[in-house]
Design a protein around this motif. Structure first.
Motif, PDB file in Angstrom:
ATOM      1  N   GLU A  58       0.811  -1.225   0.000  1.00 31.07           N
ATOM      2  CA  GLU A  58       0.000   0.000   0.000  1.00 31.07           C
ATOM      3  C   GLU A  58       0.841   1.270   0.000  1.00 31.07           C
ATOM      4  N   ASP A  59       2.143   1.139   0.271  1.00 28.93           N
ATOM      5  CA  ASP A  59       3.028   2.304   0.218  1.00 28.93           C
ATOM      6  C   ASP A  59       3.605   2.529  -1.181  1.00 28.93           C
ATOM      7  N   VAL A  60       3.238   1.664  -2.119  1.00 29.37           N
ATOM      8  CA  VAL A  60       3.663   1.828  -3.511  1.00 29.37           C
ATOM      9  C   VAL A  60       2.514   2.476  -4.283  1.00 29.37           C
ATOM     10  N   VAL A  61       2.750   3.668  -4.781  1.00 28.50           N
ATOM     11  CA  VAL A  61       1.735   4.420  -5.521  1.00 28.50           C
ATOM     12  C   VAL A  61       2.282   4.746  -6.903  1.00 28.50           C
ATOM     13  N   ALA A  62       1.539   4.352  -7.930  1.00 29.99           N
ATOM     14  CA  ALA A  62       1.965   4.575  -9.318  1.00 29.99           C
ATOM     15  C   ALA A  62       3.371   4.016  -9.556  1.00 29.99           C
ATOM     16  N   GLY A  63       3.630   2.855  -8.936  1.00 31.65           N
ATOM     17  CA  GLY A  63       4.913   2.187  -9.132  1.00 31.65           C
ATOM     18  C   GLY A  63       6.048   2.712  -8.284  1.00 31.65           C
ATOM     19  N   ARG A  64       5.780   3.713  -7.435  1.00 32.41           N
ATOM     20  CA  ARG A  64       6.820   4.322  -6.616  1.00 32.41           C
ATOM     21  C   ARG A  64       6.536   4.093  -5.135  1.00 32.41           C
ATOM     22  N   TRP A  65       7.589   3.717  -4.395  1.00 32.91           N
ATOM     23  CA  TRP A  65       7.472   3.538  -2.950  1.00 32.91           C
ATOM     24  C   TRP A  65       8.060   4.752  -2.255  1.00 32.91           C
ATOM     25  N   HIS A  66       7.403   5.182  -1.177  1.00 29.32           N
ATOM     26  CA  HIS A  66       7.979   6.259  -0.375  1.00 29.32           C
ATOM     27  C   HIS A  66       7.454   6.174   1.046  1.00 29.32           C
ATOM     28  N   ASP A  67       8.364   6.269   2.002  1.00 28.07           N
ATOM     29  CA  ASP A  67       8.010   6.342   3.414  1.00 28.07           C
ATOM     30  C   ASP A  67       9.142   7.097   4.105  1.00 28.07           C
ATOM     31  N   ALA A  68       8.917   8.360   4.380  1.00 26.79           N
ATOM     32  CA  ALA A  68       9.966   9.214   4.948  1.00 26.79           C
ATOM     33  C   ALA A  68      10.420   8.709   6.312  1.00 26.79           C
ATOM     34  N   GLU A  69       9.481   8.148   7.096  1.00 22.97           N
ATOM     35  CA  GLU A  69       9.829   7.626   8.420  1.00 22.97           C
ATOM     36  C   GLU A  69      10.827   6.479   8.305  1.00 22.97           C
ATOM     37  N   VAL A  70      10.577   5.583   7.377  1.00 21.79           N
ATOM     38  CA  VAL A  70      11.467   4.438   7.187  1.00 21.79           C
ATOM     39  C   VAL A  70      12.838   4.895   6.706  1.00 21.79           C
ATOM     40  N   LEU A  71      12.880   5.776   5.732  1.00 16.90           N
ATOM     41  CA  LEU A  71      14.165   6.244   5.209  1.00 16.90           C
ATOM     42  C   LEU A  71      14.981   6.950   6.290  1.00 16.90           C
ATOM     43  N   ALA A  72      14.311   7.701   7.160  1.00 12.85           N
ATOM     44  CA  ALA A  72      15.020   8.371   8.256  1.00 12.85           C
ATOM     45  C   ALA A  72      15.589   7.350   9.234  1.00 12.85           C
ATOM     46  N   LEU A  73      14.809   6.302   9.529  1.00 10.57           N
ATOM     47  CA  LEU A  73      15.286   5.254  10.429  1.00 10.57           C
ATOM     48  C   LEU A  73      16.500   4.543   9.841  1.00 10.57           C
ATOM     49  N   LEU A  74      16.447   4.230   8.558  1.00  7.98           N
ATOM     50  CA  LEU A  74      17.554   3.517   7.930  1.00  7.98           C
ATOM     51  C   LEU A  74      18.819   4.368   7.903  1.00  7.98           C
ATOM     52  N   GLU A  75      18.662   5.668   7.760  1.00  2.88           N
ATOM     53  CA  GLU A  75      19.837   6.538   7.778  1.00  2.88           C
ATOM     54  C   GLU A  75      20.494   6.541   9.158  1.00  2.88           C
ATOM     55  N   ARG A  76      19.707   6.317  10.213  1.00  7.26           N
ATOM     56  CA  ARG A  76      20.249   6.272  11.576  1.00  7.26           C
ATOM     57  C   ARG A  76      20.786   4.892  11.947  1.00  7.26           C
ATOM     58  N   SER A  77      20.491   3.883  11.148  1.00  2.55           N
ATOM     59  CA  SER A  77      20.861   2.508  11.488  1.00  2.55           C
ATOM     60  C   SER A  77      22.319   2.227  11.149  1.00  2.55           C
ATOM     61  N   ASP A  78      22.904   1.301  11.902  1.00  2.00           N
ATOM     62  CA  ASP A  78      24.290   0.887  11.654  1.00  2.00           C
ATOM     63  C   ASP A  78      24.363  -0.303  10.705  1.00  2.00           C
ATOM     64  N   ALA A  79      23.317  -1.128  10.700  1.00  2.00           N
ATOM     65  CA  ALA A  79      23.252  -2.283   9.801  1.00  2.00           C
ATOM     66  C   ALA A  79      21.839  -2.380   9.242  1.00  2.00           C
ATOM     67  N   ILE A  80      21.747  -2.748   7.965  1.00  2.00           N
ATOM     68  CA  ILE A  80      20.456  -2.906   7.300  1.00  2.00           C
ATOM     69  C   ILE A  80      20.431  -4.285   6.657  1.00  2.00           C
ATOM     70  N   VAL A  81      19.481  -5.116   7.082  1.00  2.00           N
ATOM     71  CA  VAL A  81      19.334  -6.465   6.540  1.00  2.00           C
ATOM     72  C   VAL A  81      18.115  -6.461   5.621  1.00  2.00           C
ATOM     73  N   LEU A  82      18.284  -6.959   4.405  1.00  2.00           N
ATOM     74  CA  LEU A  82      17.274  -6.850   3.358  1.00  2.00           C
ATOM     75  C   LEU A  82      16.678  -8.214   3.047  1.00  2.00           C
ATOM     76  N   GLY A  83      15.346  -8.299   2.940  1.00  2.00           N
ATOM     77  CA  GLY A  83      14.744  -9.590   2.651  1.00  2.00           C
ATOM     78  C   GLY A  83      13.422  -9.499   1.927  1.00  2.00           C
ATOM     79  N   CYS A  84      13.174 -10.471   1.055  1.00  2.00           N
ATOM     80  CA  CYS A  84      11.909 -10.540   0.324  1.00  2.00           C
ATOM     81  C   CYS A  84      11.763 -11.942  -0.248  1.00  2.00           C
ATOM     82  N   PRO A  85      10.564 -12.309  -0.683  1.00  3.66           N
ATOM     83  CA  PRO A  85      10.410 -13.604  -1.343  1.00  3.66           C
ATOM     84  C   PRO A  85      11.052 -13.601  -2.724  1.00  3.66           C
ATOM     85  N   THR A  86      11.412 -14.779  -3.181  1.00 13.91           N
ATOM     86  CA  THR A  86      11.870 -14.946  -4.559  1.00 13.91           C
ATOM     87  C   THR A  86      10.643 -15.224  -5.417  1.00 13.91           C
ATOM     88  N   LEU A  87      10.346 -14.322  -6.336  1.00 10.61           N
ATOM     89  CA  LEU A  87       9.185 -14.452  -7.216  1.00 10.61           C
ATOM     90  C   LEU A  87       9.654 -14.403  -8.662  1.00 10.61           C
TER      91      LEU A  87
END
Length: 249
Positions: A58-87
């Motif tokens: 639901e955070d993807v609108v017209a093919g674009r994702w944006h969440d300022a809160e999440v991006l701010a949190l990631l900028e403050r993080s020391d490690a970022i672990v990325l995960g998703c299903p293989t489709l």
């Protein structure tokens, strides 16, 4: 909410702080289970504050994702672990939208020298999951991040092996898990996959403490025979014994 604070590592009063963000997209809930176990493993490390960050459709609108809160949190993080299903042999479309939204930290190098790792889930034993881990690792490299792989020896590669073995799919670039297509998230992965997720999360958090705060880290090394014995012991132990220290490894 897209962000869930998992809490701070145990016995952390004297430990310096680090922040680990586990960012994931899950279609039916299976990848979410993997992310939760990885986060719990990271939380075993004193001083580690862990956040679960869900990338939502639901955070993807017209093919674009944006969440300022999440991006701010990631900028403050020391490690970022990325995960998703293989489709269809690739990262999910929703997670790809998140990756493309990282253009700003790419041009500003805001994530440079943060630590990174990755995980994925599919219904097939292979499912071309390696292609997804490679996509995630290249993404992290483009952002100047330092990648951490799975450090466990392979499991389930001999006659006495089991799908409950640690690293039963033999993946080192990142964490791989497999769930049956006809089962819900309450049966996501195998017990071995979930144990491997916790161990991987703990490994990432410990290396983050070493990278950020120069906290001493004793490298966990074992022979293939010792790894098989560890898997056998964990089959009969509770999930709380899944961490590297608790398992005596």
């Amino acid at each position: 909410m897209a962000v869930k604070d998992v809490g701070v590592g145990v016995d952390n009063e004297e430990a310096p702080a680090v922040t680990v963000a586990v960012v994931y997209h899950s279609v039916h809930g299976h990848t979410r289970v993997l992310a939760e176990h990885l986060a719990e493993g990271a939380r075993l490390v004193p001083g580690a504050r862990v956040h679960l960050v869900e990338v939502r459709a639901e955070d993807v609108v017209a093919g674009r994702w944006h969440d300022a809160e999440v991006l701010a949190l990631l900028e403050r993080s020391d490690a970022i672990v990325l995960g998703c299903p293989t489709l269809m042999g690739s990262v999910s479309a929703v997670f790809k939208a998140f990756m493309e939204a990282a253009f700003t930290p790419f041009v500003t190098q805001a994530w440079k020298d943060k630590l990174a790792g990755g995980f994925t889930m599919s219904a097939s034993q292979s499912g071309d999951k390696l292609a997804v881990l490679e996509q995630l690792a290249v993404f992290a490299a483009q952002l100047g991040m330092q990648w951490i792989g799975v450090g466990d020896m392979p499991g389930n590669n001999w006659s006495g092996g089991s799908r409950d073995d640690v690293n039963r799919l033999g993946s080192w670039l990142g964490l791989m898990s497999q769930s049956h297509a006809d089962q819900g998230p309450e049966q996501a992965g195998s017990r071995g996959d979930l144990i491997t997720a916790r161990r991987y999360g703990e490994r990432i958090a410990r290396l983050t403490q070493r990278w950020v705060n120069a906290v001493p880290y004793e490298t966990d090394r074992m022979t293939e025979h010792e790894a098989r014995a560890l898997s056998a012991s964990l089959r009969s132990a509770g999930m709380e014994a899944a961490g590297t220290e608790a398992a005596g490894a």
